[in-house]
Structure formats: structure tokens, C-alpha cells
Write a protein that holds these residues in place. Structure first.
Motif, short mmCIF file in Angstrom:
data_model
loop_
_atom_site.label_atom_id
_atom_site.label_comp_id
_atom_site.label_asym_id
_atom_site.label_seq_id
_atom_site.Cartn_x
_atom_site.Cartn_y
_atom_site.Cartn_z
N VAL A 157 -91.58 29.92 11.61
CA VAL A 157 -91.13 30.94 12.56
C VAL A 157 -92.12 30.96 13.72
N ILE A 158 -91.60 30.74 14.92
CA ILE A 158 -92.47 30.65 16.10
C ILE A 158 -91.94 31.54 17.22
N GLY A 159 -92.80 31.75 18.22
CA GLY A 159 -92.38 32.47 19.43
C GLY A 159 -92.02 31.48 20.53
N ASN A 160 -91.84 32.01 21.74
CA ASN A 160 -91.51 31.15 22.89
C ASN A 160 -92.58 30.08 23.06
N LYS A 161 -92.14 28.88 23.36
CA LYS A 161 -93.11 27.78 23.47
C LYS A 161 -94.01 27.93 24.70
N ASN A 162 -93.54 28.60 25.74
CA ASN A 162 -94.39 28.73 26.93
C ASN A 162 -95.61 29.63 26.68
N TRP A 163 -95.47 30.59 25.77
CA TRP A 163 -96.52 31.60 25.61
C TRP A 163 -97.26 31.58 24.28
N SER A 164 -96.57 31.15 23.22
CA SER A 164 -97.10 31.48 21.89
C SER A 164 -98.13 30.47 21.39
N THR A 165 -99.38 30.75 21.73
CA THR A 165 -100.48 29.86 21.33
C THR A 165 -100.60 29.78 19.81
N TRP A 166 -100.44 30.92 19.16
CA TRP A 166 -100.63 30.91 17.70
C TRP A 166 -99.54 30.11 17.02
N SER A 167 -98.33 30.11 17.60
CA SER A 167 -97.24 29.30 17.04
C SER A 167 -97.50 27.81 17.25
N LEU A 168 -98.05 27.48 18.43
CA LEU A 168 -98.28 26.07 18.75
C LEU A 168 -99.18 25.39 17.71
N ARG A 169 -100.17 26.12 17.20
CA ARG A 169 -101.16 25.47 16.33
C ARG A 169 -100.54 24.90 15.04
N PRO A 170 -99.90 25.70 14.19
CA PRO A 170 -99.31 25.09 12.98
C PRO A 170 -98.15 24.15 13.29
N TRP A 171 -97.46 24.38 14.40
CA TRP A 171 -96.38 23.47 14.81
C TRP A 171 -96.96 22.09 15.07
N LEU A 172 -98.09 22.03 15.78
CA LEU A 172 -98.75 20.74 16.03
C LEU A 172 -99.15 20.07 14.73
N VAL A 173 -99.68 20.88 13.81
CA VAL A 173 -100.13 20.33 12.53
C VAL A 173 -98.94 19.72 11.78
N LEU A 174 -97.83 20.46 11.72
CA LEU A 174 -96.65 19.95 11.01
C LEU A 174 -96.12 18.68 11.67
N LYS A 175 -96.07 18.66 12.99
CA LYS A 175 -95.57 17.47 13.71
C LYS A 175 -96.50 16.29 13.49
N ARG A 176 -97.81 16.57 13.61
CA ARG A 176 -98.80 15.50 13.50
C ARG A 176 -98.73 14.84 12.12
N MET A 177 -98.46 15.65 11.07
CA MET A 177 -98.40 15.09 9.72
C MET A 177 -97.02 14.50 9.41
N GLY A 178 -96.10 14.62 10.37
CA GLY A 178 -94.78 14.03 10.18
C GLY A 178 -93.92 14.79 9.19
N ALA A 179 -94.19 16.08 9.01
CA ALA A 179 -93.42 16.87 8.04
C ALA A 179 -92.03 17.17 8.60
#
Ligand SMILES: N[C@@H](CCC(=O)N[C@@H](CS)C(=O)NCC(=O)O)C(=O)O
Length: 210
Positions: free
Chosen positions: A4-26
Motif C-alpha cells: 500500500v503506497i501513496g502518490n508517487k510524486n510525494w510519498s517518500t516513505w512509500s518509495l523506499r520499500p517499493w524500490l526494495v521490492l523492485k530491486r529484488m525482482g519480487a
């Protein structure tokens, strides 16, 4: 898993685990809640017990708070290398991530993430102190791990997810790191963070937001 994330333009806290999930190819599903609206608290309430995003929903388990989500993923997927294998590098990456997660209130308050923004901000003394500390932290760790890769402690780790939104703030608010003690390594590190394919995908989606 659902994130669950917020708007991509603003939500720094959402960006962090999203990057982790993408980076690990989940493979995971994104659930987006629109922030800064009257209905935002009611929209988040059924998805995250803290009333904040991000939250990771894994079957019947909900993990809230960005750092707890990243730690959960590192525990659940130990082979993904989300923290460095080396004990010292791991300790330092964790210290840097924890400092970001709990610190730099002035920079965060004065220069909120806005990926579409380009300006030249006049910073307060408190924010300049935050920027100096970040430049020092980045420079020290880059000097120590220079030979091991372009990221904070060499190879990409959760610490880099923590500092990617910081690099965007420096760019958005026209903050030249050389004015805050950088002799080059901190600036190169910021560029490396903004150049990852995963961040570019997020940024493109942010640009497309209304
Ligand atoms: N310490 C939390 C902070 C989470 C947070 O503050 N999230 C903001 C969005 S970036 C939020 O959900 N705000 C609720 C709102 O805007 O109503 C974390 O690391 O996850």
C-alpha cells in the motif's frame, strides 16, 4: 504480497520499500491511496493500522512502517542481499538507514519530496545543518566502500532505498552539495541513486500523476 503506497510524486516513505521490492525482482501488487485529500484517512484505515502508508500485506499479515517492511523483506528473502553480507558494512548500512528514518526533520519539513519540482530554495540554518551531516555521512561511507561499488556501502542495499528520496530533494530544491562540504563523492552517489532503472520507473509514473 500487496504494498500500500501513496502518490508517487510525494510519498517518500512509500518509495523506499517499493524500490526494495523492485530491486529484488519480487512480484507484488501495488495499492495506491491518494494522499492530501479529505478521504485519505478513511481510505488508509482498512489497509494500515497506523493510518499511514506504506504497509505491506502478506497473506493475513500486515507490516506497517517503511523500515519494518524492509527488515521483514530482508528476513523473509535472505538470499536477496538486501543488507550487505559483511558484518561491518551491514552495521553501517543499518546505522545510516536508521539515522534517515528517524532524523533530518528540518530537511524533510522544509523540502518535501516533489519529483516534478525544480527550484532554488533558500534553506534555513537547521536544514543546512542536516544537509552538511548527510554530505559527511555519504562521503565517509563512500570513501570506505569506494572499491566495492557505486552505492553507499558498495552494492545496492536498503540504505540506498532510504537515501534515494533525499537525492531527489537535493535535485528539486537546487541544493549544490559542494556548498556543504562535498568534494565529489556525495554528488556522484546522489547521481547513482537517481540513475537506477527502478527509480526511473517510479519517477516516470510520478510524472504521469495529475
Ligand atoms: N515512519 C513512517 C512514516 C509514514 C508516513 O508518514 N506516511 C505518510 C505518507 S509519506 C502518510 O501516510 N500520511 C498520511 C496522510 O497523509 O494522511 C514510515 O517510515 O513508514
Amino acid at each position: 504480497m500487496r504494498l500500500v503506497i501513496g502518490n508517487k510524486n510525494w510519498s517518500t516513505w512509500s518509495l523506499r520499500p517499493w524500490l526494495v521490492l523492485k530491486r529484488m525482482g519480487a512480484s507484488f501488487e501495488e495499492v495506491t491511496v491518494q494522499l492530501r485529500r479529505e478521504e485519505t484517512p478513511a481510505d488508509i484505515a482498512p489497509l494500515s493500522p497506523s493510518g499511514k502508508v506504506p504497509a505491506l500485506i502478506d497473506d493475513d499479515l500486515t507490516i506497517w512502517d517503511s523500515l519494518a517492511i524492509c527488515e521483514y523483506l530482508a528476513d523473509k528473502f535472505p538470499k536477496a542481499g538486501l543488507w550487505p553480507a559483511d558484518l561491518a558494512a551491514r552495521g553501517l548500512a543499518r546505522a545510516a538507514s536508521a539515522e534517515m528514518h528517524s532524523g533530518f526533520p528540518s530537511l524533510r519539513g522544509e523540502c518535501p519530496m516533489d519529483l516534478k519540482l525544480r527550484t532554488k530554495a533558500d534553506l534555513t540554518e537547521a536544514t543546512m545543518t542536516d544537509v552538511r551531516r548527510i554530505v559527511r555521512l555519504w562521503s565517509d561511507l563512500r570513501a570506505r566502500f569506494e572499491g566495492q561499488g557505486p552505492f553507499l556501502v558498495g552494492q545496492w542495499s536498503i540504505a540506498d532505498a532510504y537515501f534515494t528520496p533525499v537525492a531527489t530533494r537535493f535535485r528539486s530544491y537546487g541544493i549544490a552539495l559542494s556548498d556543504y562540504g562535498d568534494t565529489g563523492a556525495a554528488g556522484r552517489y546522489a547521481e547513482a541513486l537517481l540513475a537506477t532503472p527502478e527509480f526511473r520507473v517510479w519517477e516516470e509514473a510520478a510524472r504521469a500523476e495529475p
